[in-house]
Design an enzyme around this catalytic site. Structure first.
Site, mmCIF file in Angstrom:
data_model
loop_
_atom_site.group_PDB
_atom_site.id
_atom_site.type_symbol
_atom_site.label_atom_id
_atom_site.label_comp_id
_atom_site.label_asym_id
_atom_site.label_seq_id
_atom_site.Cartn_x
_atom_site.Cartn_y
_atom_site.Cartn_z
ATOM 1 N N SER A 70 0.840 -1.206 0.000
ATOM 2 C CA SER A 70 0.000 0.000 0.000
ATOM 3 C C SER A 70 0.866 1.243 0.000
ATOM 4 C CB SER A 70 -0.886 0.028 1.246
ATOM 5 O OG SER A 70 -1.567 -1.189 1.411
HETATM 6 N N1 SAH Z 1 -0.444 -4.947 4.127
HETATM 7 C C1 SAH Z 1 0.293 -5.258 2.922
HETATM 8 C C2 SAH Z 1 -0.546 -5.012 1.682
HETATM 9 C C3 SAH Z 1 -0.605 -6.264 0.880
HETATM 10 S S1 SAH Z 1 -1.727 -6.334 -0.472
HETATM 11 C C4 SAH Z 1 1.627 -4.508 2.881
HETATM 12 O O1 SAH Z 1 1.869 -3.661 3.765
HETATM 13 O O2 SAH Z 1 2.436 -4.779 2.000
HETATM 14 C C5 SAH Z 1 -2.972 -7.396 0.196
HETATM 15 C C6 SAH Z 1 -2.588 -8.819 0.505
HETATM 16 O O3 SAH Z 1 -3.769 -9.467 0.950
HETATM 17 C C7 SAH Z 1 -2.055 -9.639 -0.653
HETATM 18 O O4 SAH Z 1 -0.766 -10.085 -0.338
HETATM 19 C C8 SAH Z 1 -3.035 -10.818 -0.763
HETATM 20 O O5 SAH Z 1 -2.427 -12.046 -1.083
HETATM 21 C C9 SAH Z 1 -3.641 -10.850 0.617
HETATM 22 N N2 SAH Z 1 -4.952 -11.489 0.745
HETATM 23 C C10 SAH Z 1 -6.008 -11.451 -0.115
HETATM 24 N N3 SAH Z 1 -7.046 -12.165 0.388
HETATM 25 C C11 SAH Z 1 -6.633 -12.653 1.598
HETATM 26 C C12 SAH Z 1 -7.243 -13.478 2.593
HETATM 27 N N4 SAH Z 1 -8.483 -13.934 2.475
HETATM 28 N N5 SAH Z 1 -6.516 -13.756 3.707
HETATM 29 C C13 SAH Z 1 -5.235 -13.320 3.853
HETATM 30 N N6 SAH Z 1 -4.613 -12.552 2.945
HETATM 31 C C14 SAH Z 1 -5.301 -12.224 1.830
#
Ligand code: SAH
Length: 218
Positions: A70
């Site tokens: 993000s």
């Molecule tokens: N907080 C992260 C943002 C990652 S993007 C950072 O600081 O980099 C969102 C992430 O959510 C992705 O890696 C994706 O694989 C994950 N995601 C999507 N659906 C999910 C679920 N049901 N449970 C856990 N993770 C999930």
């Protein structure tokens, strides 16, 4: 990764990071605690080396597997929303570890941070970064079929960094009775919600627009 790469040089230096923090402040992030931690956490180690020089721009960046870290403002805004609520943050759950950056920002501000991810490669890389930075209050989990960690509930706060079409009931049920959740909701058009539970009374408000990868639920 050695100490020099944590420290950073040029576009990954502490000075570049300070400029990012100044921009966050200019855009309205007022929490001293949030500004301090974002000044401390080396965001460039949470992106691939080829992208490291872009790490302190106001942008989300690819982290592989079609996912993104993000943008700094969104991380600051969601973290500030939790802190400003004044609610306890002893046990906090993050859905979507991704690069681990949001978790690293929350780590010094909460008791224990539970973070879950559905892509094993991302989870493992994030864990290596937590180890490198000695963030020992983070517990990371690979979740394949469930949303969140129902067996470890309740949580004082839940932060969701991927967007479901609607707030999953399974996730709301993991919130403590005085708990708070910050979650982006929607498809192409998303909104960031702040949801509170006060002894069963659910209230929600929209705090901004949002732009996250989808939450995948099986
Ligand atoms: N907080 C992260 C943002 C990652 S993007 C950072 O600081 O980099 C969102 C992430 O959510 C992705 O890696 C994706 O694989 C994950 N995601 C999507 N659906 C999910 C679920 N049901 N449970 C856990 N993770 C999930």
């Amino acid at each position: 990764m050695n100490m020099n790469s944590i420290q950073g040089i040029g576009m990954t230096s502490p000075r570049t990071r300070k400029r990012m923090v100044d921009r966050l402040q200019a855009r309205g992030i007022s929490s001293e605690a949030v500004l301090k931690v974002m000044n401390d956490v080396p965001r460039h180690i949470f992106v691939d080396e080829a992208m490291a020089h872009n790490a302190y721009e106001d942008a989300s960046l690819p982290i592989g597997y079609g996912q993104t870290i993000s943008n700094p403002y969104t991380v600051a805004q969601m973290t500030q929303a939790l802190l400003e609520s004044g609610r306890p943050l002893r046990r906090v759950l993050e859905i979507g570890t991704g690069s681990g950056y949001q978790a690293a920002v929350l780590s010094p501000l909460v008791g224990t941070l539970f973070t879950c991810e559905r892509i094993e490669g991302l989870m493992k890389k994030a864990q290596q970064r937590f180890d490198l930075l000695k963030l020992s209050n983070i517990r990371s989990f690979l979740t394949e079929t469930e949303v969140g960690l129902p067996r470890l509930a309740p949580f004082d706060a839940i932060i969701v960094t991927c967007a479901p079409e609607e707030v999953p009931q399974m996730l709301y049920d993991q919130l403590a009775s005085d708990g708070i959740m910050v979650i982006p909701v929607g498809g192409v058009e998303q909104q960031m919600y702040l949801i509170t539970n006060d002894a069963g009374l659910r209230q929600q408000s929209v705090i901004s627009g949002a732009n996250f990868v989808p939450l995948i639920a099986k």
